[in-house]
Write a protein that holds these residues in place. Structure first.
Motif, short mmCIF file in Angstrom:
data_model
loop_
_atom_site.label_atom_id
_atom_site.label_comp_id
_atom_site.label_asym_id
_atom_site.label_seq_id
_atom_site.Cartn_x
_atom_site.Cartn_y
_atom_site.Cartn_z
N ASP A 107 -1.11 0.94 -7.73
CA ASP A 107 -0.05 1.62 -6.79
C ASP A 107 -0.14 1.01 -5.29
O ASP A 107 0.38 0.70 -4.88
N LEU A 108 -0.99 0.89 -4.93
CA LEU A 108 -1.29 0.65 -3.42
C LEU A 108 -1.25 -0.70 -3.31
O LEU A 108 -1.04 -1.16 -2.36
N THR A 109 -1.61 -1.87 -3.75
CA THR A 109 -1.65 -3.47 -3.80
C THR A 109 -0.02 -3.44 -3.78
O THR A 109 0.74 -3.79 -2.95
N ARG A 110 0.72 -2.43 -4.85
CA ARG A 110 2.30 -2.78 -4.25
C ARG A 110 2.59 -2.32 -3.05
O ARG A 110 3.81 -2.55 -2.81
N LEU A 111 2.23 -1.51 -3.08
CA LEU A 111 2.72 -0.78 -1.78
C LEU A 111 2.30 -1.30 -0.14
O LEU A 111 3.29 -1.26 0.69
N TYR A 112 1.12 -1.25 -0.03
CA TYR A 112 0.48 -2.44 1.24
C TYR A 112 0.30 -3.88 1.07
O TYR A 112 -0.18 -3.98 0.28
N PRO A 113 0.26 -4.54 1.83
CA PRO A 113 0.42 -5.66 2.17
C PRO A 113 -1.65 -6.72 1.57
O PRO A 113 -1.71 -7.30 1.42
N LYS A 114 -2.05 -5.00 2.54
CA LYS A 114 -3.72 -5.68 2.25
C LYS A 114 -4.13 -4.57 1.09
O LYS A 114 -3.57 -3.05 1.47
N PRO A 115 -4.58 -4.82 0.07
CA PRO A 115 -5.18 -4.36 -1.06
C PRO A 115 -6.65 -2.92 -0.58
O PRO A 115 -6.79 -3.43 0.62
N PRO A 116 -6.28 -2.54 -1.78
CA PRO A 116 -7.93 -1.05 -0.76
C PRO A 116 -8.91 -1.53 -0.81
O PRO A 116 -9.22 -2.10 -1.89
N ASP A 117 -9.69 -1.07 0.27
CA ASP A 117 -10.85 -1.29 -0.02
C ASP A 117 -12.09 -1.02 -1.65
O ASP A 117 -11.98 0.60 -1.69
N PRO A 118 -12.66 -1.49 -2.41
CA PRO A 118 -12.99 -0.82 -3.60
C PRO A 118 -14.15 -0.23 -3.93
O PRO A 118 -14.32 0.51 -4.62
#
Length: 54
Positions: free
Chosen positions: A15-26
């Protein structure tokens, strides 16, 4: 419960990858969803690996 949280972790990451251009920090995502299962060091080393704290 940990297995359910892994599924939620994957869904939240997608979901966060779809919403924001920068992927979340693993590291942050793991700590948020599964940090209670196994303690992680506060900061990974510069090579991205986790080392046992002394």
């Amino acid at each position: 419960m940990a297995i359910d949280l892994v599924g939620l972790l994957c869904e939240a990451t997608d979901d966060l990858t779809r919403l924001y251009p920068k992927p979340p920090d693993p590291f942050t995502m793991y700590g948020r969803f599964l940090g209670w299962v196994r303690r992680l060091p506060a900061n990974p080393s510069k090579d991205g690996r986790f080392h046992k704290q002394e």
